[in-house]
Enzyme design. Structure first.
Site, PDB file in Angstrom:
ATOM      1  N   LYS A  28      56.416  62.144  40.876  1.00 13.84           N
ATOM      2  CA  LYS A  28      55.861  61.836  42.325  1.00 13.84           C
ATOM      3  C   LYS A  28      54.495  62.566  42.304  1.00 13.84           C
ATOM      4  CE  LYS A  28      60.301  61.455  44.648  1.00 13.84           C
ATOM      5  NZ  LYS A  28      61.365  62.124  45.216  1.00 13.84           N
TER       6      LYS A  28
ATOM      7  N   ASP B  90      59.877  59.685  53.324  1.00 14.75           N
ATOM      8  CA  ASP B  90      60.979  59.219  52.709  1.00 14.75           C
ATOM      9  C   ASP B  90      61.746  58.105  53.624  1.00 14.75           C
ATOM     10  OD1 ASP B  90      61.326  60.120  50.013  1.00 14.75           O
ATOM     11  OD2 ASP B  90      62.291  61.712  50.450  1.00 14.75           O
TER      12      ASP B  90
ATOM     13  N   GLN C 255      62.987  67.234  48.155  1.00 11.23           N
ATOM     14  CA  GLN C 255      63.703  66.758  47.096  1.00 11.23           C
ATOM     15  C   GLN C 255      65.167  67.330  46.903  1.00 11.23           C
ATOM     16  OE1 GLN C 255      62.379  64.490  44.650  1.00 11.23           O
ATOM     17  NE2 GLN C 255      64.788  64.334  44.088  1.00 11.23           N
TER      18      GLN C 255
END
Ligand code: NAD
Length: 286
Positions: free
Chosen positions: A52, A119, A96
């Site tokens: 990422k 997200d 994460q």
């Protein structure tokens, strides 16, 4: 059989994002900034976060990775998230997953400002998505929609069967296909006689996590098949010592489908681009 090539499409979108960032820079404005929180030393999590970070650098975004020891408490993590929520320099924040067992993932997800929730996991954003209102879409379903649009796959009136009902793939995917005017069936581990549904499907989206699960005798001629699954299996012949398998038996289906995603190179790169699109979007959300 035609390939829904995610590598190719994601590259096109990355270039568009890069152009957009150059424009922002040339106007002397701030570029999008993604922050990622990584807790502990999980190998796969480290790999995902590094990817990422690389993606951000490639398109010209700023990125920050905040690394914390596995011993961090839930309260300490919530304080760190609040700092980022209040930091005007940072546009998007991801944590994460998975987190260590002593930290409640739901609590953490809900503590991220919905304006920075790139997200798309915050319940407020999930609600907006289900209503079809503008919001951050979860990266994998978002990427799949972009892939279908790129190849102009007809969705209106088509029967789409989504296999899997997770919060990050199956459920949001079903909502987005409904918005694309499909008739949607969601199947899962408790579905009785799965083939009854998949054999009727014009579009099958498999998000199970079971290698080569979907076979040719489970789909109809000419179906469009999207393979979300990624399972790492040991492979002594591969340089990396493993290879990635999807939920679809690609070779078995290849003669029967009209369009299919490969694994790797299908949904994976589109997921990464979905996060970049959300981060670009986040710049204008404050
Ligand atoms: P999950 O484990 O949360 O959900 C799996 C779903 O599959 C469940 O809803 C379950 O009901 C269903 N299922 C399990 N066995 C089944 C069966 N026999 N018949 C029908 N349904 C069954 O997983 P997830 O997070 O949704 O991910 C699914 C897969 O997609 C995994 O392999 C994951 O690694 C992969 N994934 C890939 C990407 C990507 O970028 N390509 C992104 C996210 C997830």
């Amino acid at each position: 059989m035609n390939l829904l090539n995610g590598n190719e499409v994601s590259q096109v979108i990355r270039l568009q994002i890069k152009d957009e960032v150059s424009k922002i820079k040339s106007e002397g404005k701030k570029v999008p900034h993604l922050a990622a929180i990584l807790v502990g030393e999980d190998g796969a999590s480290k790999t995902y976060v590094a990817a990422k970070e690389r993606d951000c650098q490639e398109v010209g975004f700023d990125s920050t990775v905040l690394r914390f020891d596995v011993s961090i408490t839930e309260t300490e993590l919530l304080i760190e998230i609040e700092k980022i929520n209040n930091n005007p320099e940072i546009d998007g924040l991801i944590v994460q997953l998975p987190l260590p067992k002593h930290i409640n993932e739901k609590k953490i997800t809900e503590s991220i400002s919905y304006k920075k929730d790139v997200d798309g996991f915050h319940p407020y954003n999930v609600g907006l998505m289900f209503k079809g209102l503008p919001t951050f879409l979860p990266a994998t379903p978002y990427g799949i929609i972009k892939l279908l649009e790129h190849f102009q796959i007809e969705t209106i009136g088509k029967h789409c069967v989504v296999i899997g009902r997770s919060d990050i793939v199956g459920k949001p995917m079903s909502a987005l296909m409904l918005q694309k005017n499909c008739t949607v069936t969601v199947c899962h581990s408790r579905t009785i006689d799965l083939s009854k549904y998949t054999l009727d499907a014009d579009i099958v989206i498999a998000a199970i996590g079971s290698p080569k699960f979907l076979k040719a005798n489970m789909i109809k001629e000419g179906a469009v098949v999207i393979d979300v699954g990624i399972t790492r299996v040991d492979d002594a012949n591969s340089k990396k010592g493993f290879r990635l398998l999807g939920d679809v038996d690609f070779e078995d289906l290849s003669e029967k489908v009209s369009w299919i995603t490969p694994v790797p190179g299908g949904v994976g790169p589109m997921t990464r681009v979905g996060l970049l699109l959300n981060t670009l979007e986040a710049l204008g959300r404050k």
